[in-house]
Design a protein around this motif. Structure first.
Motif, PDB file in Angstrom:
ATOM      1  N   VAL A   1     -30.975  -9.337  30.523  1.00 28.43           N
ATOM      2  CA  VAL A   1     -31.636  -9.251  31.826  1.00 28.43           C
ATOM      3  C   VAL A   1     -32.200 -10.611  32.234  1.00 28.43           C
ATOM      4  O   VAL A   1     -32.085 -11.033  33.397  1.00 28.43           O
ATOM      5  CB  VAL A   1     -32.759  -8.185  31.794  1.00 28.43           C
ATOM      6  CG1 VAL A   1     -33.591  -8.233  33.070  1.00 28.43           C
ATOM      7  CG2 VAL A   1     -32.165  -6.792  31.610  1.00 28.43           C
TER       8      VAL A   1
ATOM      9  N   THR B   1     -29.300 -12.937  33.207  1.00 24.59           N
ATOM     10  CA  THR B   1     -28.722 -12.487  34.476  1.00 24.59           C
ATOM     11  C   THR B   1     -29.557 -12.989  35.645  1.00 24.59           C
ATOM     12  O   THR B   1     -29.018 -13.457  36.668  1.00 24.59           O
ATOM     13  CB  THR B   1     -28.648 -10.948  34.516  1.00 24.59           C
ATOM     14  OG1 THR B   1     -27.818 -10.497  33.447  1.00 24.59           O
ATOM     15  CG2 THR B   1     -28.064 -10.462  35.840  1.00 24.59           C
ATOM     16  N   ALA B   2     -30.871 -12.906  35.523  1.00 25.14           N
ATOM     17  CA  ALA B   2     -31.763 -13.399  36.573  1.00 25.14           C
ATOM     18  C   ALA B   2     -31.576 -14.892  36.798  1.00 25.14           C
ATOM     19  O   ALA B   2     -31.584 -15.376  37.944  1.00 25.14           O
ATOM     20  CB  ALA B   2     -33.213 -13.081  36.212  1.00 25.14           C
TER      21      ALA B   2
ATOM     22  N   GLY C   1     -30.330 -16.778  40.238  1.00 28.55           N
ATOM     23  CA  GLY C   1     -31.209 -17.754  40.865  1.00 28.55           C
ATOM     24  C   GLY C   1     -30.571 -19.118  41.092  1.00 28.55           C
ATOM     25  O   GLY C   1     -30.851 -19.789  42.086  1.00 28.55           O
TER      26      GLY C   1
END
Length: 485
Positions: free
Chosen positions: A342, A345-346, A350
């Motif tokens: 997670v 992935t962020a 971004g």
């Protein structure tokens, strides 16, 4: 009376929660003790390849596409086989360490080196005939000729993998990950310095970039070998022995199943890059897709640290004969990998629009990479989970089952769907990547189901039988010195 019973139940629940927290903390410490140095080692090893791509990418687009072809097809194919076959070292050494059979670990290391060396020698035509091979596959002639030249440079690099991979897994199995991490980090620093010197200062162009990766790769081999032979592994390394040439067949069998398991994963990406080469504007398609694959691969190297941790933890507990500890370790490993996925992935979401500038100044390639950033983020999330489950299988010696799952999910589901979306639905590179993600998703679900349904008590018995069989066969010397040099 009822209040007393209620209070006792609450105290019991609090104690169970407290015990669970302690168990999770203890297991997490054991996992990170293996995983973090393993992450550094894998990221640094992959980083040498990415750094070379970055330096070459700032020279010209043809050499970038050629390097991308060799790196994602020939090199990935050969190194994937070696990585997979070397994972047999993790299984055997990890279970031997858990069972306290320390004297066998050095023998397993030497056997794995022999098997991997012979295997790579068989694969040499992939590099020797690089240019004709890529032309046969339908790639553009200019790119194929440049790729053929770069292929020759990759031969000594890949041979260095025979030794570094097996030695790292041998060290990892006995909790000596710190030295692996420091040496790998040193290799990356040396590689960046040599790449800058040879490409930007001298300047030697492509020759300089490839010379730098060769030098740094073999420096790592010599450093790891010096540590092992210089007293860093006194309990497990007793010197070279003729026993390494005995009982090779069981090691070959396990190595082949391990190799198939990992190769089916790595070749999957290679085939997709090859498909991208048939798109319009092949230079841009190959370069953009390869950059995304390599970013994805770099994150995958972090997850390989967890694959190694999963392998070591599962192998150690099976070697000790503790099925309950094995089950608990799987739960903690899976949860931790999802949290990491997670986070990565962020980061991809971004910074997706600017990632391409790390590798090239070609605006077409940068824009193509930006268009793939969302699919890259999804892939990063999926690829954070299944390596841990693969590591569980390696630790238990279940590589054959995973190979069947990989083949079914990737080659019967992912590639056909990607080809249809890319060519028939005209989604091109995006369609290929969507197919790739579908294949990875189905594989993840299948591996979760396999881990859930596996009888771990039975796996304990199998591990004990394997260790006993290998120990008896390799200890036929009366004074038990196994012919050490």
């Amino acid at each position: 009376m009822d209040n007393n019973i209620h209070d006792k139940l609450l105290d019991s629940e609090r104690k169970e929660v407290g015990d669970l927290k302690v168990r999770v903390y203890d297991e997490s410490k054991k996992i990170w003790r293996v995983a973090f140095p393993g992450m550094i080692a894998r990221v640094c090893a992959y980083g040498t390849i990415i750094v070379s791509q970055s330096f070459i990418g700032h020279l010209n687009s043809v050499d970038l596409a050629a390097y991308s072809l060799v790196q994602t097809i020939s090199y990935r194919l050969a190194s994937g086989i070696l990585l997979g076959m070397s994972s047999a070292t993790e299984t055997l050494c990890g279970q031997a360490y858990g069972a306290g059979q320390y004297e066998m670990m050095g023998i397993y290391l030497q056997r794995s080196m022999i098997v991997d060396f012979l295997t790579l020698t068989i694969l040499l035509p992939l590099y020797i005939f690089g240019a004709p091979l890529f032309k046969l596959l339908g790639e553009e002639e200019q790119i194929s000729d440049a790729a053929g030249y770069i292929s020759w440079w990759f031969i000594p690099v890949t041979y260095s993998f025979v030794f570094t991979l097996t030695m790292q897994m041998y060290l990892q199995a006995q909790q000596k990950n710190g030295i692996v991490a420091w040496l790998s980090l040193s290799q990356l620093v040396v590689h960046v310095l040599f790449s800058w010197l040879f490409v930007n200062v001298l300047p030697w162009g492509v020759h300089g970039a490839m010379a730098a990766v060769n030098i740094s790769s073999w420096l790592l081999v010599f450093a790891e070998f010096a540590y092992i032979c210089g007293g860093g592994c006194r309990e497990t390394w007793k010197g070279f022995t003729w026993a390494a040439f005995k009982d090779l067949l069981p090691v070959i069998r396990l190595s082949i199943s391990s190799g198939i398991m990992v190769c089916l994963e790595l070749w999957y990406n290679s085939i997709l890059v090859l498909l991208a080469g048939y798109m319009r504007n092949a230079e841009v398609s190959i370069s953009a897709f390869s950059i995304c694959i390599n970013i994805n691969g770099w994150e995958f190297m972090v997850c390989l640290g967890f694959l190694g941790a999963a392998c070591v933890r599962i192998a150690n507990e099976l070697g000790r004969g503790d099925a309950n500890a094995t089950r608990f370790s799987i739960k903690v490993l899976t949860t931790t990998s999802i949290v990491l996925g997670v986070i990565f992935t962020a980061l991809c979401l971004g910074f997706g629009n600017n990632i391409g500038y790390l590798f090239t100044e070609d605006l077409q390639v940068v824009k193509a990479v930006s268009n793939l950033s969302f699919l890259l983020a999804i892939s990063v999330l999926l690829k954070s989970i299944y390596p841990v489950l693969s590591g569980v299988a390696v630790g238990a010696g279940l590589q054959t089952r995973v190979a069947v799952i990989n083949f079914s999910c990737y080659y019967l589901i992912g590639i056909p769907i990607g080809a249809i979306l890319g060519y028939v639905a005209k989604l091109e590179v995006q369609g290929i990547w969507i197919g790739m993600n579908i294949g990875i998703f189905t594989e993840t679900i299948a591996l979760l189901y396999m881990a859930w349904k596996t009888d771990w008590d039975e796996q304990v018995r199998i591990a004990q039988d394997r260790l006993q069989r290998f120990q008896v066969k390799s200890s036929d010397d009366p004074d038990n010195n196994n012919g050490h040099a």
